[in-house]
Design a protein around this motif. Sequence first.
Motif, mmCIF file in Angstrom:
data_model
loop_
_atom_site.group_PDB
_atom_site.id
_atom_site.type_symbol
_atom_site.label_atom_id
_atom_site.label_comp_id
_atom_site.label_asym_id
_atom_site.label_seq_id
_atom_site.Cartn_x
_atom_site.Cartn_y
_atom_site.Cartn_z
ATOM 1 N N THR A 117 0.914 -1.312 0.076
ATOM 2 C CA THR A 117 0.021 0.088 0.157
ATOM 3 C C THR A 117 0.919 1.279 0.110
ATOM 4 O OG1 THR A 117 -1.509 -1.341 1.331
ATOM 5 C CG2 THR A 117 -2.077 1.292 1.356
ATOM 6 N N ILE A 118 2.044 1.220 0.657
ATOM 7 C CA ILE A 118 3.063 2.307 0.572
ATOM 8 C C ILE A 118 3.575 2.535 -0.756
ATOM 9 C CG2 ILE A 118 5.351 3.142 1.396
ATOM 10 C CD1 ILE A 118 5.012 1.400 3.916
ATOM 11 N N SER A 119 3.594 3.590 -1.498
ATOM 12 C CA SER A 119 3.911 4.067 -2.726
ATOM 13 C C SER A 119 5.515 3.858 -2.874
ATOM 14 C CB SER A 119 3.525 5.734 -2.890
ATOM 15 O OG SER A 119 4.330 6.147 -3.944
ATOM 16 N N PHE A 120 5.718 3.281 -4.082
ATOM 17 C CA PHE A 120 7.284 2.717 -4.225
ATOM 18 C C PHE A 120 8.048 3.919 -4.110
ATOM 19 C CE2 PHE A 120 9.045 4.142 -8.161
ATOM 20 C CZ PHE A 120 7.810 4.385 -8.995
ATOM 21 N N SER A 121 7.469 5.101 -4.379
ATOM 22 C CA SER A 121 8.220 6.206 -4.413
ATOM 23 C C SER A 121 8.663 6.863 -2.827
ATOM 24 C CB SER A 121 7.667 7.625 -5.195
ATOM 25 O OG SER A 121 6.519 7.760 -4.707
ATOM 26 N N LYS A 122 7.895 6.282 -2.122
ATOM 27 C CA LYS A 122 8.271 6.644 -0.566
ATOM 28 C C LYS A 122 8.634 5.594 0.333
ATOM 29 C CE LYS A 122 5.246 10.622 -1.015
ATOM 30 N NZ LYS A 122 4.383 11.642 -0.380
ATOM 31 N N ASP A 123 8.736 4.093 -0.302
ATOM 32 C CA ASP A 123 9.034 3.049 0.464
ATOM 33 C C ASP A 123 10.389 2.783 0.929
ATOM 34 O OD1 ASP A 123 9.087 0.339 1.593
ATOM 35 O OD2 ASP A 123 8.723 -0.484 -0.627
ATOM 36 N N VAL A 124 10.845 3.536 2.032
ATOM 37 C CA VAL A 124 12.238 3.623 2.457
ATOM 38 C C VAL A 124 12.924 2.224 2.806
ATOM 39 C CG1 VAL A 124 12.741 5.964 3.389
ATOM 40 C CG2 VAL A 124 11.316 4.117 4.924
ATOM 41 N N GLU A 125 11.774 1.156 3.113
ATOM 42 C CA GLU A 125 12.249 -0.329 3.674
ATOM 43 C C GLU A 125 12.679 -1.198 2.407
ATOM 44 O OE1 GLU A 125 12.372 -1.230 7.883
ATOM 45 O OE2 GLU A 125 10.188 -1.336 7.105
ATOM 46 N N GLY A 126 11.951 -0.393 1.168
ATOM 47 C CA GLY A 126 11.944 -1.337 -0.057
ATOM 48 C C GLY A 126 11.335 -2.590 0.091
ATOM 49 N N LEU A 127 10.168 -2.571 0.618
ATOM 50 C CA LEU A 127 9.511 -3.819 0.822
ATOM 51 C C LEU A 127 8.294 -4.115 -0.041
ATOM 52 C CD1 LEU A 127 9.455 -3.976 4.708
ATOM 53 C CD2 LEU A 127 10.915 -5.479 3.358
ATOM 54 N N CYS A 128 7.969 -3.087 -0.898
ATOM 55 C CA CYS A 128 6.903 -3.169 -1.816
ATOM 56 C C CYS A 128 7.118 -4.152 -3.166
ATOM 57 C CB CYS A 128 6.569 -1.928 -2.347
ATOM 58 S SG CYS A 128 7.409 -1.183 -3.519
ATOM 59 N N HIS A 129 6.197 -4.471 -3.619
ATOM 60 C CA HIS A 129 6.338 -5.683 -4.685
ATOM 61 C C HIS A 129 7.419 -5.383 -5.794
ATOM 62 C CE1 HIS A 129 5.623 -8.378 -8.156
ATOM 63 N NE2 HIS A 129 5.511 -9.346 -7.160
ATOM 64 N N LYS A 130 7.192 -4.029 -6.235
ATOM 65 C CA LYS A 130 8.333 -3.665 -7.381
ATOM 66 C C LYS A 130 9.664 -3.683 -7.010
ATOM 67 C CE LYS A 130 9.104 0.622 -9.947
ATOM 68 N NZ LYS A 130 8.240 0.627 -11.310
ATOM 69 N N TYR A 131 10.073 -3.227 -5.716
ATOM 70 C CA TYR A 131 11.661 -3.524 -5.503
ATOM 71 C C TYR A 131 11.829 -4.962 -5.120
ATOM 72 C CZ TYR A 131 11.582 1.751 -4.932
ATOM 73 O OH TYR A 131 11.579 2.876 -5.061
ATOM 74 N N ARG A 132 11.115 -5.748 -4.325
ATOM 75 C CA ARG A 132 11.188 -6.999 -4.309
ATOM 76 C C ARG A 132 11.485 -7.767 -5.404
ATOM 77 N NH1 ARG A 132 8.304 -8.516 1.194
ATOM 78 N NH2 ARG A 132 7.583 -10.149 -0.285
ATOM 79 N N TYR A 133 10.610 -7.494 -6.475
ATOM 80 C CA TYR A 133 10.652 -7.978 -7.718
ATOM 81 C C TYR A 133 11.964 -7.924 -8.546
ATOM 82 C CZ TYR A 133 9.634 -9.341 -12.601
ATOM 83 O OH TYR A 133 9.550 -10.166 -13.771
ATOM 84 N N ASN A 134 12.350 -6.621 -8.595
ATOM 85 C CA ASN A 134 13.365 -6.267 -9.086
ATOM 86 C C ASN A 134 14.788 -6.763 -8.585
ATOM 87 O OD1 ASN A 134 12.145 -4.490 -10.838
ATOM 88 N ND2 ASN A 134 12.648 -2.638 -10.051
ATOM 89 N N MET A 135 14.891 -6.889 -7.209
ATOM 90 C CA MET A 135 15.727 -7.534 -6.221
ATOM 91 C C MET A 135 16.080 -9.081 -6.732
ATOM 92 S SD MET A 135 16.370 -7.948 -2.427
ATOM 93 C CE MET A 135 15.038 -8.952 -2.217
ATOM 94 N N TYR A 136 14.925 -9.596 -6.647
ATOM 95 C CA TYR A 136 14.895 -11.070 -7.081
ATOM 96 C C TYR A 136 15.274 -11.425 -8.477
ATOM 97 C CZ TYR A 136 13.110 -12.187 -2.301
ATOM 98 O OH TYR A 136 12.862 -12.283 -0.871
#
Length: 320
Positions: A117-136
């Motif tokens: 629910t946290i916007s990826f542009s404000k997600d300091v912990e990098g836990l939203c799907h976009k960042y997790r997908y990119n990491m994996y």
Amino acid sequence: MGSSSLPLNSIAMACQVVNAAKVATAFINEVRAAIDASAASPLLVGFLANDDPAARKYAEWTARTCQETGIRFELRECPRTELEDRIVDANEDPAVNGIMVYYPVFGGPQDQYIQNTISFSKDVEGLCHKYRYNMYHNIRFLDKAETQKCIIPCTPLAVVKILEFIGVYNSILPYGNRLHGRVITIVNRSEVVGRPLACLLANDGAKVFSVDEFGIMEFHRGEGIKLKKHEVFETKVTLAEALAKSDVVITGVPSPNYKLDTSLLKDGVIAINFSTFKNIDHDAIKEKASIFVPSIGKVTVAMLERNLLRLQAYQASQSA
Ligand SMILES: NC(=O)C1=CN([C@@H]2O[C@H](COP(=O)(O)OP(=O)(O)OC[C@H]3O[C@@H](n4cnc5c(N)ncnc54)[C@H](O)[C@@H]3O)[C@@H](O)[C@H]2O)C=CC1
Ligand SMILES: Nc1nc(=O)c2c([nH]1)NC[C@@H]1CN(c3ccc(C(=O)N[C@@H](CCC(=O)O)C(=O)O)cc3)C=[N+]21
């Protein structure tokens, strides 16, 4: 061989204990300098919607560190039933640069929904799907021009920075391959720390044994690191076999009763504990390890602050 000129105590002290504060300092200084040089101090909003004492302690601790660095931090406490609406408000408020939620809130899959629910542009912990997908998928940048790095979860990133600091990353090798040849065991496979950490280290070239109480999995890029990104393999390797091969062991078991059996470790191993509990006996490990890092919390918060500055810069470039 015979007589050694080394005093006895320097033989006993062969293990270097590395304090996380020492690793964090350079990052905190960088963040502070960037804030001092900029017009606007970033605003981080933390939502506390549970009675968990560890969450409150971490919240208070984030507040203290932010204040020391010149970051504006606002703790917003609310009933968990109101959390989603409060996050949406913060998403839409241009004055807010970063958002984090202290977990657990509902526990289980609903917390994963909150993370998204946290916007990826404000997600300091990098836990939203976009960042997790990119990491994996080992996608390291948000844009084609490769100017904006993806946000990496703070605790796994803190472990990476500690491994760089103590020289486990070999800087002679090209960026992205610097763990080639290293064997690392991680005792924890949670979605917020253990699994992303296994992935990051394997993407950088390590062979990782990922351990939980149900079994072991291997994360790596194959022989000669021919694969572009890590793959995950089922394995029949036992903990004793994994530890006998490991150059580094990282523990994160959330229990006061868990103690790593240090007799299974390689002589000269590097040992890191990120659990709030002492998973590794401090006396026993000093007999075995070349380097021991007993806790990493200070580096985690430094990474949180660093992620916040990144997001603030990305937001500024969006609105320019
Ligand atoms: N230093 C820091 O910056 C941070 C520290 N932590 C701490 O790390 C610890 C773990 O946190 P989370 O990963 O969020 O917890 P979690 O409860 O989500 O995951 C725990 C993991 O450990 C595994 N595990 C449990 N018992 C085990 C056993 N006997 N043998 C092997 N594996 C076992 C579980 O299967 C799971 O993969 C906690 O103490 C937490 O407070 C968490 C986040 C940041
Ligand atoms: N969204 C979210 N992210 C978190 O990272 C998160 C969370 N929720 N909920 C609560 C847990 C707990 N947690 C800790 C972090 C560091 C230490 C830690 O290592 N502390 C150090 C230093 C303490 C100090 O210096 O005051 C120590 O105990 O030695 C402990 C616990 C993060 N959490």
